[in-house]
Design an enzyme around this catalytic site. Structure first.
Site, PDB file in Angstrom:
ATOM      1  N   SER A 184       6.075  33.672  47.859  1.00  0.00           N
ATOM      2  CA  SER A 184       5.326  34.102  49.040  1.00  0.00           C
ATOM      3  C   SER A 184       4.325  35.187  48.662  1.00  0.00           C
ATOM      4  O   SER A 184       4.585  35.987  47.765  1.00  0.00           O
ATOM      5  CB  SER A 184       6.315  34.664  50.069  1.00  0.00           C
ATOM      6  OG  SER A 184       5.634  35.429  51.036  1.00  0.00           O
ATOM      7  N   ASN A 186      17.704  37.809  51.097  1.00  0.00           N
ATOM      8  CA  ASN A 186      16.824  38.748  51.783  1.00  0.00           C
ATOM      9  C   ASN A 186      17.571  39.859  52.519  1.00  0.00           C
ATOM     10  O   ASN A 186      17.049  40.947  52.708  1.00  0.00           O
ATOM     11  CB  ASN A 186      15.919  37.990  52.762  1.00  0.00           C
ATOM     12  CG  ASN A 186      16.703  37.061  53.671  1.00  0.00           C
ATOM     13  OD1 ASN A 186      17.508  36.241  53.195  1.00  0.00           O
ATOM     14  ND2 ASN A 186      16.499  37.174  54.954  1.00  0.00           N
ATOM     15  N   HIS A 228       3.028  37.681  50.869  1.00  0.00           N
ATOM     16  CA  HIS A 228       3.147  38.991  51.522  1.00  0.00           C
ATOM     17  C   HIS A 228       4.394  39.783  51.124  1.00  0.00           C
ATOM     18  O   HIS A 228       4.546  40.937  51.518  1.00  0.00           O
ATOM     19  CB  HIS A 228       3.054  38.844  53.041  1.00  0.00           C
ATOM     20  CG  HIS A 228       4.275  38.323  53.698  1.00  0.00           C
ATOM     21  ND1 HIS A 228       5.132  39.127  54.407  1.00  0.00           N
ATOM     22  CD2 HIS A 228       4.794  37.083  53.745  1.00  0.00           C
ATOM     23  CE1 HIS A 228       6.119  38.393  54.874  1.00  0.00           C
ATOM     24  NE2 HIS A 228       5.939  37.145  54.484  1.00  0.00           N
ATOM     25  N   GLN A 255      12.254  36.679  47.491  1.00  0.00           N
ATOM     26  CA  GLN A 255      12.650  38.081  47.318  1.00  0.00           C
ATOM     27  C   GLN A 255      12.757  38.472  45.842  1.00  0.00           C
ATOM     28  O   GLN A 255      12.910  39.650  45.520  1.00  0.00           O
ATOM     29  CB  GLN A 255      13.999  38.332  47.997  1.00  0.00           C
ATOM     30  CG  GLN A 255      13.990  38.130  49.498  1.00  0.00           C
ATOM     31  CD  GLN A 255      13.266  39.247  50.246  1.00  0.00           C
ATOM     32  OE1 GLN A 255      13.061  40.343  49.737  1.00  0.00           O
ATOM     33  NE2 GLN A 255      12.853  38.950  51.467  1.00  0.00           N
ATOM     34  N   THR A 271       7.789  29.672  54.059  1.00  0.00           N
ATOM     35  CA  THR A 271       8.561  28.786  54.946  1.00  0.00           C
ATOM     36  C   THR A 271       8.069  27.350  54.792  1.00  0.00           C
ATOM     37  O   THR A 271       8.866  26.418  54.666  1.00  0.00           O
ATOM     38  CB  THR A 271       8.417  29.249  56.420  1.00  0.00           C
ATOM     39  OG1 THR A 271       9.098  30.494  56.565  1.00  0.00           O
ATOM     40  CG2 THR A 271       9.021  28.241  57.382  1.00  0.00           C
ATOM     41  N   CYS A 282      19.949  40.695  65.665  1.00  0.00           N
ATOM     42  CA  CYS A 282      20.155  40.347  67.064  1.00  0.00           C
ATOM     43  C   CYS A 282      18.781  39.893  67.528  1.00  0.00           C
ATOM     44  O   CYS A 282      18.039  40.626  68.135  1.00  0.00           O
ATOM     45  CB  CYS A 282      20.622  41.567  67.844  1.00  0.00           C
ATOM     46  SG  CYS A 282      21.121  41.228  69.528  1.00  0.00           S
TER      47      CYS A 282
END
Lengths: 130, 389
Positions: B205, B157, B207, B185, B76, B330
């Protein structure tokens, strides 16, 4: 994203008692949450005891998250056997309270259940006046 | 959660478990080798050497010079640095910049762009087709005189759709526009040669590739004008201040070495993924695969299951010891359905009824069979409850 639900919420989600339709219901409360997309229907059948009208049968059909299904089942638990006057007073706080705890972001599910039942009762009263 | 049962983890797009070889390489830098790489005594220098080695690993993987790698605290942050850093550098010249991104970017790209938009920067959001692909001719048409940056993710993703990055890179070369791709990804499965792809900025990234959390990196092509977004002691060539996360950096480097060694496994994973897709489509009526058949990450599946809401499927699967994800988020911040699924043209209800299962290095055939065994009855039950069959 999913939430940490209490054991009671999970129990009502995994093993709801009141799902399904009622044959020849007296009315149906049909609600939709436009933001999250949950659809909730409450079916009621009204009976009479000592001249008082009460919720004889109640069931739900819900397309929604775990909390939506659990709150649907819980409002049926709470309303079953209550007089119409008592059932009208059931609020989202009662539902959330009975379920132990509900994540803040899921309180709207309990509100939806409250609305669905109120709509079903209103519809019943409207039909009766006719 | 079912007790005494091994978890079937099918959420590898969310995060991955750390590889044991990677863990072994990290551990010394959390304990014995705690030196600050900026210190000149031997202890600090050992940490500096470890960082240099990891930077070399990243450079090897991306086919670039180690000096073009900036380590960050997350992917990010790397995305934020790529966007704010290049746009701010352009703004220094007093010109009004224009950025082009896709509608299905990760929030780590969308939100920085929306923030810049509020500050007066022009942003174009490219639509995607029903498979989730952008059109390169749309992109060409969106280019303006003041376009400074294009940011298109390598692979999505949620739905796993792979964008034609090399083709975009080729186009943008002619216009001298900076090209950033969020490849978080993609790293496990796709070619990450930044020369071949023709990118100027490339985000990875830790992780997502069986390395540690809290580490990311940005490839910044030599000569790219970029300003820092974090100021301080001037680490990482002044582009990213802050004492280096030595263990994280070592872990990212080691994870990439392991990814490279395991390229032969990708085909097997794809086969397993296809078994899952075929099994679900065959055993459950009224299910649709979201995304692309052809241009799809080998570990991704995303379905719309009519009449069964995403989160309720995830909780019911959790009850069976299976970790999955809703296709549509959500989330705690918003109840809106996934912007990615809506961009594909799905209705709100369809987006709401979606399930993402993402496979990974440790996924087995038995696990896939177990999902195929329990999912149909879960869906059936939820459909009965919803009354939508």
């Amino acid at each position: 994203m999913t939430f940490k639900y209490s054991k009671k919420v999970i129990e009502h989600f995994l093993h709801p008692k009141h799902w399904g339709k009622i044959k020849n219901p007296d009315s149906i409360g049909d609600t939709l949450n436009l933001r999250c997309g949950d659809i909730m229907k409450i079916y009621i059948k009204v009976g009479k005891k000592k001249k008082k009208e009460y919720i004889e049968k109640i069931s739900f059909e819900t397309l929604g998250c775990g909390a939506a299904i659990a709150t649907s089942d819980m409002i049926c638990d709470l309303a079953k056997g209550k007089t119409i006057k008592e059932a009208k007073k059931i609020s989202f706080k009662d539902i959330a309270g009975e379920l132990g705890s509900l994540p803040v972001q899921k309180i709207h599910c309990a509100r939806l259940a409250e609305t669905a039942l109120k709509m079903a009762i209103k519809e019943y009263e409207r039909k009766k006046k006719k | 959660m079912a007790k005494n049962k091994k978890i079937i983890y099918l959420d590898y797009a969310a995060t991955t478990p750390i590889d044991s070889k990677v863990l072994k390489e990290i551990l010394p830098y959390l304990k014995q080798e705690y030196g600050n790489p900026s210190s000149i005594y031997n202890y600090g220098q050992k940490a500096q050497e470890a960082i240099d080695k990891a930077r070399g690993n990243v450079g090897d993987f991306l086919n670039c010079s180690p000096s073009e790698i900036i380590f960050t605290g997350s992917a990010t942050e790397a995305n934020n640095l790529a966007i704010f850093g290049t746009v701010r550098a352009w703004q220094k010249r007093g010109k009004k910049p224009h950025i082009i991104i896709s509608q299905i970017e990760h929030h780590a790209v969308l939100e920085p762009c929306k923030t810049l938009e509020k500050e007066g920067v022009e942003v174009s959001y490219l639509p995607v087709n029903k498979e989730g692909l952008i059109s390169v001719s749309d992109l060409k048409g969106a280019i303006k005189e003041n376009t400074v940056l294009v940011s298109i993710m390598y692979a999505n993703n949620e739905i796993g759709t792979i964008q034609p990055i090399a083709e975009i890179g080729k186009l943008l070369k002619k216009f001298k526009i900076l090209f950033h791709t969020d490849a978080v990804q993609a790293v496990n499965y796709l070619n990450c040669d930044v020369q071949k792809l023709g990118v100027d900025l490339f985000t990875i990234s830790g992780h997502k590739i069986y390395g540690p959390k809290g580490i990311g990196a940005l490839y910044v092509k030599k000569g790219t004008e970029i300003l820092p977004i974090i100021y301080g002691g001037g680490q990482e060539e002044g582009i990213r201040s802050g004492t280096e996360n030595v263990a994280g950096i070592v872990g990212l480097g080691a994870a990439l070495v392991e990814v490279k060694l395991r390229q032969a496994e990708v085909k097997d994973l794809e086969k397993l993924r296809n078994e899952l897709i075929d099994g679900i489509l065959k055993n459950i009526p009224d299910v649709k695969l979201n995304g692309s058949q052809e241009h799809r990450l080998p570990n991704n599946t995303n379905f719309t299951v009519r009449g069964a809401e995403g989160e309720s499927m995830v909780i019911a699967l959790d009850g069976e010891g299976i970790a999955a994800s809703t296709g549509s988020a959500c989330s705690s911040r918003s109840l809106e359905p996934s912007h990615v699924l809506l961009a594909l043209g799905l209705s709100k209800e369809e987006a709401h009824c979606s399930l993402r299962l993402t496979l990974g290095r440790y996924t087995t055939e038995d696990e896939i069979n177990q999902v195929l065994k329990v999912l149909p009855s879960i869906v059936n039950r939820l459909r009965q409850i919803s009354g939508i069959k």
